[in-house]
Design a protein around this motif. Structure first.
Motif, PDB file in Angstrom:
ATOM      1  N   ARG A 103       0.823  -1.207   0.000  1.00 42.55           N
ATOM      2  CA  ARG A 103       0.000   0.000   0.000  1.00 42.55           C
ATOM      3  C   ARG A 103       0.859   1.260   0.000  1.00 42.55           C
ATOM      4  NH1 ARG A 103      -4.910  -1.060   4.335  1.00 42.55           N
ATOM      5  NH2 ARG A 103      -5.425   1.057   3.695  1.00 42.55           N
ATOM      6  N   ALA A 104       1.894   1.294   0.828  1.00 43.50           N
ATOM      7  CA  ALA A 104       2.741   2.481   0.947  1.00 43.50           C
ATOM      8  C   ALA A 104       4.063   2.090   1.598  1.00 43.50           C
ATOM      9  CB  ALA A 104       2.047   3.559   1.771  1.00 43.50           C
ATOM     10  N   LEU A 105       5.067   2.924   1.384  1.00 45.41           N
ATOM     11  CA  LEU A 105       6.384   2.761   1.993  1.00 45.41           C
ATOM     12  C   LEU A 105       6.683   3.973   2.864  1.00 45.41           C
ATOM     13  CD1 LEU A 105       8.509   1.694  -1.143  1.00 45.41           C
ATOM     14  CD2 LEU A 105       7.484   0.173   0.568  1.00 45.41           C
ATOM     15  N   VAL A 106       7.190   3.714   4.060  1.00 46.81           N
ATOM     16  CA  VAL A 106       7.654   4.791   4.937  1.00 46.81           C
ATOM     17  C   VAL A 106       9.073   4.449   5.379  1.00 46.81           C
ATOM     18  CG1 VAL A 106       7.310   6.064   7.072  1.00 46.81           C
ATOM     19  CG2 VAL A 106       5.319   5.282   5.774  1.00 46.81           C
ATOM     20  N   GLY A 107       9.998   5.339   5.083  1.00 47.65           N
ATOM     21  CA  GLY A 107      11.385   5.126   5.469  1.00 47.65           C
ATOM     22  C   GLY A 107      11.831   6.128   6.506  1.00 47.65           C
ATOM     23  N   ILE A 108      12.484   5.644   7.537  1.00 46.42           N
ATOM     24  CA  ILE A 108      13.096   6.502   8.553  1.00 46.42           C
ATOM     25  C   ILE A 108      14.606   6.442   8.332  1.00 46.42           C
ATOM     26  CG2 ILE A 108      13.371   6.951  11.015  1.00 46.42           C
ATOM     27  CD1 ILE A 108      10.832   5.217  11.429  1.00 46.42           C
ATOM     28  N   SER A 109      15.180   7.548   7.872  1.00 41.72           N
ATOM     29  CA  SER A 109      16.597   7.555   7.495  1.00 41.72           C
ATOM     30  C   SER A 109      16.933   6.287   6.706  1.00 41.72           C
ATOM     31  CB  SER A 109      17.487   7.656   8.740  1.00 41.72           C
ATOM     32  OG  SER A 109      17.247   8.858   9.432  1.00 41.72           O
ATOM     33  N   PRO A 110      16.194   6.019   5.623  1.00 46.79           N
ATOM     34  CA  PRO A 110      16.326   4.737   4.940  1.00 46.79           C
ATOM     35  C   PRO A 110      17.542   4.667   4.020  1.00 46.79           C
ATOM     36  CG  PRO A 110      14.734   6.084   3.792  1.00 46.79           C
ATOM     37  CD  PRO A 110      15.156   6.870   5.014  1.00 46.79           C
ATOM     38  N   GLY A 189       5.053   4.103  -8.795  1.00 42.67           N
ATOM     39  CA  GLY A 189       3.989   4.993  -8.366  1.00 42.67           C
ATOM     40  C   GLY A 189       3.535   4.817  -6.940  1.00 42.67           C
ATOM     41  N   VAL A 190       4.174   3.923  -6.175  1.00 46.45           N
ATOM     42  CA  VAL A 190       3.775   3.671  -4.800  1.00 46.45           C
ATOM     43  C   VAL A 190       3.930   4.948  -3.956  1.00 46.45           C
ATOM     44  CG1 VAL A 190       6.102   2.896  -4.148  1.00 46.45           C
ATOM     45  CG2 VAL A 190       4.129   2.126  -2.817  1.00 46.45           C
ATOM     46  N   PRO A 191       2.986   5.237  -3.067  1.00 49.36           N
ATOM     47  CA  PRO A 191       3.169   6.383  -2.157  1.00 49.36           C
ATOM     48  C   PRO A 191       4.349   6.127  -1.214  1.00 49.36           C
ATOM     49  CG  PRO A 191       0.871   5.681  -2.216  1.00 49.36           C
ATOM     50  CD  PRO A 191       1.666   4.609  -2.896  1.00 49.36           C
ATOM     51  N   VAL A 192       5.231   7.105  -1.105  1.00 53.76           N
ATOM     52  CA  VAL A 192       6.431   6.966  -0.280  1.00 53.76           C
ATOM     53  C   VAL A 192       6.569   8.196   0.611  1.00 53.76           C
ATOM     54  CG1 VAL A 192       8.937   6.669  -0.247  1.00 53.76           C
ATOM     55  CG2 VAL A 192       7.593   5.658  -2.102  1.00 53.76           C
ATOM     56  N   ALA A 214      14.598  11.013  -6.948  1.00 50.45           N
ATOM     57  CA  ALA A 214      14.794  10.745  -8.376  1.00 50.45           C
ATOM     58  C   ALA A 214      14.015   9.531  -8.855  1.00 50.45           C
ATOM     59  CB  ALA A 214      16.285  10.546  -8.654  1.00 50.45           C
ATOM     60  N   TRP A 215      13.654   8.633  -7.931  1.00 44.76           N
ATOM     61  CA  TRP A 215      13.042   7.361  -8.332  1.00 44.76           C
ATOM     62  C   TRP A 215      11.542   7.287  -8.088  1.00 44.76           C
ATOM     63  CZ3 TRP A 215      17.081   4.886  -4.634  1.00 44.76           C
ATOM     64  CH2 TRP A 215      18.368   5.090  -5.162  1.00 44.76           C
ATOM     65  N   TYR A 216      11.066   7.960  -7.047  1.00 47.16           N
ATOM     66  CA  TYR A 216       9.667   7.816  -6.641  1.00 47.16           C
ATOM     67  C   TYR A 216       8.923   9.142  -6.864  1.00 47.16           C
ATOM     68  CZ  TYR A 216      11.328   3.601  -4.227  1.00 47.16           C
ATOM     69  OH  TYR A 216      11.884   2.382  -3.918  1.00 47.16           O
ATOM     70  N   PRO A 217       8.088   9.221  -7.879  1.00 50.36           N
ATOM     71  CA  PRO A 217       7.387  10.478  -8.146  1.00 50.36           C
ATOM     72  C   PRO A 217       6.416  10.888  -7.049  1.00 50.36           C
ATOM     73  CG  PRO A 217       6.600   8.721  -9.594  1.00 50.36           C
ATOM     74  CD  PRO A 217       7.807   8.192  -8.903  1.00 50.36           C
ATOM     75  N   ASN A 218       5.973   9.922  -6.229  1.00 47.64           N
ATOM     76  CA  ASN A 218       5.018  10.239  -5.163  1.00 47.64           C
ATOM     77  C   ASN A 218       5.689  10.323  -3.794  1.00 47.64           C
ATOM     78  OD1 ASN A 218       2.780  10.336  -6.903  1.00 47.64           O
ATOM     79  ND2 ASN A 218       2.584   8.108  -6.863  1.00 47.64           N
ATOM     80  N   GLY A 248      -2.667   7.034   6.971  1.00 42.98           N
ATOM     81  CA  GLY A 248      -4.114   7.147   7.028  1.00 42.98           C
ATOM     82  C   GLY A 248      -4.730   7.663   5.751  1.00 42.98           C
ATOM     83  N   ARG A 249      -3.929   8.257   4.868  1.00 39.95           N
ATOM     84  CA  ARG A 249      -4.434   8.766   3.585  1.00 39.95           C
ATOM     85  C   ARG A 249      -4.313   7.764   2.453  1.00 39.95           C
ATOM     86  NH1 ARG A 249      -1.207  12.244   1.707  1.00 39.95           N
ATOM     87  NH2 ARG A 249       0.307  12.772   3.327  1.00 39.95           N
ATOM     88  N   GLN A 250      -3.739   6.590   2.744  1.00 40.24           N
ATOM     89  CA  GLN A 250      -3.481   5.639   1.659  1.00 40.24           C
ATOM     90  C   GLN A 250      -4.637   4.645   1.510  1.00 40.24           C
ATOM     91  OE1 GLN A 250      -1.099   6.795   0.012  1.00 40.24           O
ATOM     92  NE2 GLN A 250      -0.461   8.129   1.721  1.00 40.24           N
ATOM     93  N   PRO A 251      -5.047   4.388   0.275  1.00 40.06           N
ATOM     94  CA  PRO A 251      -6.166   3.449   0.052  1.00 40.06           C
ATOM     95  C   PRO A 251      -5.770   2.009   0.311  1.00 40.06           C
ATOM     96  CG  PRO A 251      -5.234   4.166  -2.041  1.00 40.06           C
ATOM     97  CD  PRO A 251      -4.563   4.994  -0.978  1.00 40.06           C
TER      98      PRO A 251
END
Length: 251
Positions: A103-110, A189-192, A214-218, A248-251
Motif C-alpha cells: 500500500r505504501a512505503l515509509v522510510g526513517i533515514s532509509p 507509483g507507490v506512495p512513499v 529521483a526514483w519515486y514520483p510520489n 491514514g491517507r493511503q487506500p
C-alpha cells in the motif's frame, strides 16, 4: 518467523529494523501509536532478536523474501512497510518483488535502493563494528550529530550486542551498503514517505532528494529538526504523528 504484533486496526504495517536494531528497538515509539486504526508487526531479520542463531546469506533479497513469508504466515494480502535505515533497503526490495501487495512505503533515514558509498576511513570504522563496541558507539554518535547523552549511546550499543549475532551483523553491512537495485524501482507509483533527521550526516535530506526523489514520483519528504538517524528514539511523538497521518491517507 520472529515477529511481534500490536494493534487491531485494518491497516497492517510491517516494521523493519536497522543494522543496530531489532524488533524490540521501537519501544519509545509504541506508546504513541494508534492501535485501533493500525496493526503493527515488528519483524526480526535472520540473526537478530528472536531469530538469533538462524543462519542464511543475510542478503537484502533474502530479508525481503522473509518479510513476504511472514506476510503469508499472517494471511496478509496487502500491507504497508515501515523501514529504518537497513530496513529501508529491505522494504524497497519487498516492493520490487511484490508491488501489488504494498500500500505504501515509509522510510526513517532509509538506505537507498542504490546502497551507500563509503570512503576508506569510514568503511574501516563500520567494518570494525562487528568486533568493537567502541566502533558501534562512535557510529551511533556520528550519525546523530555528536549531540546526545552517552547514557543513550551506551544503551544503543548494549541493545545491538544483545540482539544480534556477530556474523549476521558483519554480513549485513556489505548487504545494505553495496546492494544496488534502484533501476527496479525507478518511476514506481507507490506512495512513499521518508523521514530524514537534520542531524544525520549520511542519510539526510540531500541524500534522500538525490535518490528517493529521483526514483519515486510520489515521494513526501519530512525533515525532523531535532533528530539524527534514530527518529524513533529522538522524536517519537512527532514520528508517530507524521507516519500515521501519511498512512491514514493511503487506500
Amino acid at each position: 518467523m520472529g515477529f511481534r504484533r500490536v494493534g487491531t486496526g485494518e491497516h497492517t504495517v510491517l516494521v523493519l529494523h536497522g543494522w543496530f536494531g531489532s524488533s524490540r528497538s521501537w519501544q519509545a515509539l509504541l506508546p504513541h501509536l494508534d492501535l485501533e486504526a493500525f496493526g503493527y508487526v515488528f519483524l526480526d531479520q535472520r540473526g537478530y532478536g528472536d531469530r538469533r542463531g538462524e543462519t542464511g546469506r543475510y542478503s537484502i533479497a533474502e530479508a525481503a523474501g522473509d518479510v513476504l513469508a511472514a506476510a503469508g504466515e499472517l494471511g496478509l494480502e496487502r500491507f504497508s512497510l515501515l523501514g529504518h535505515s537497513m530496513g529501508g533497503s529491505v522494504m524497497q526490495r519487498v516492493y520490487a518483488d511484490a508491488p501489488e501487495r504494498v500500500r505504501a512505503l515509509v522510510g526513517i533515514s532509509p538506505v537507498p535502493a542504490s546502497g551507500v558509498p563509503f570512503d576508506e576511513q569510514t568503511w574501516e570504522l563500520f567494518a570494525g563494528a562487528a568486533d568493537s563496541p567502541g566502533n558501534r558507539r562512535a557510529i551511533i554518535d556520528f550519525t546523530t550529530g555528536n549531540r546526545l547523552t552517552g547514557t543513550w549511546l551506551d544503551a544503543m550499543v548494549r541493545h545491538s550486542l544483545e540482539h544480534s549475532d556477530r556474523d549476521a551483523f558483519a554480513a549485513c553491512l556489505p548487504a545494505w551498503a553495496h546492494t544496488d537495485f534502484h533501476t527496479e524501482v525507478e518511476g514506481a507509483g507507490v506512495p512513499v514517505q521518508v523521514i530524514a533527521g537534520r542531524h544525520d550526516p549520511a542519510l539526510g535530506a540531500e541524500t534522500v532528494r538525490a535518490t528517493f526523489g529521483a526514483w519515486y514520483p510520489n515521494l513526501e519528504l519530512e525533515v525532523f529538526p531535532d533528530a539524527g538517524h534514530y527518529a524513533m528514539d529522538e522524536s517519537p511523538v512527532a514520528l508517530a504523528t507524521r507516519v500515521e497521518r501519511f498512512l491514514g491517507r493511503q487506500p
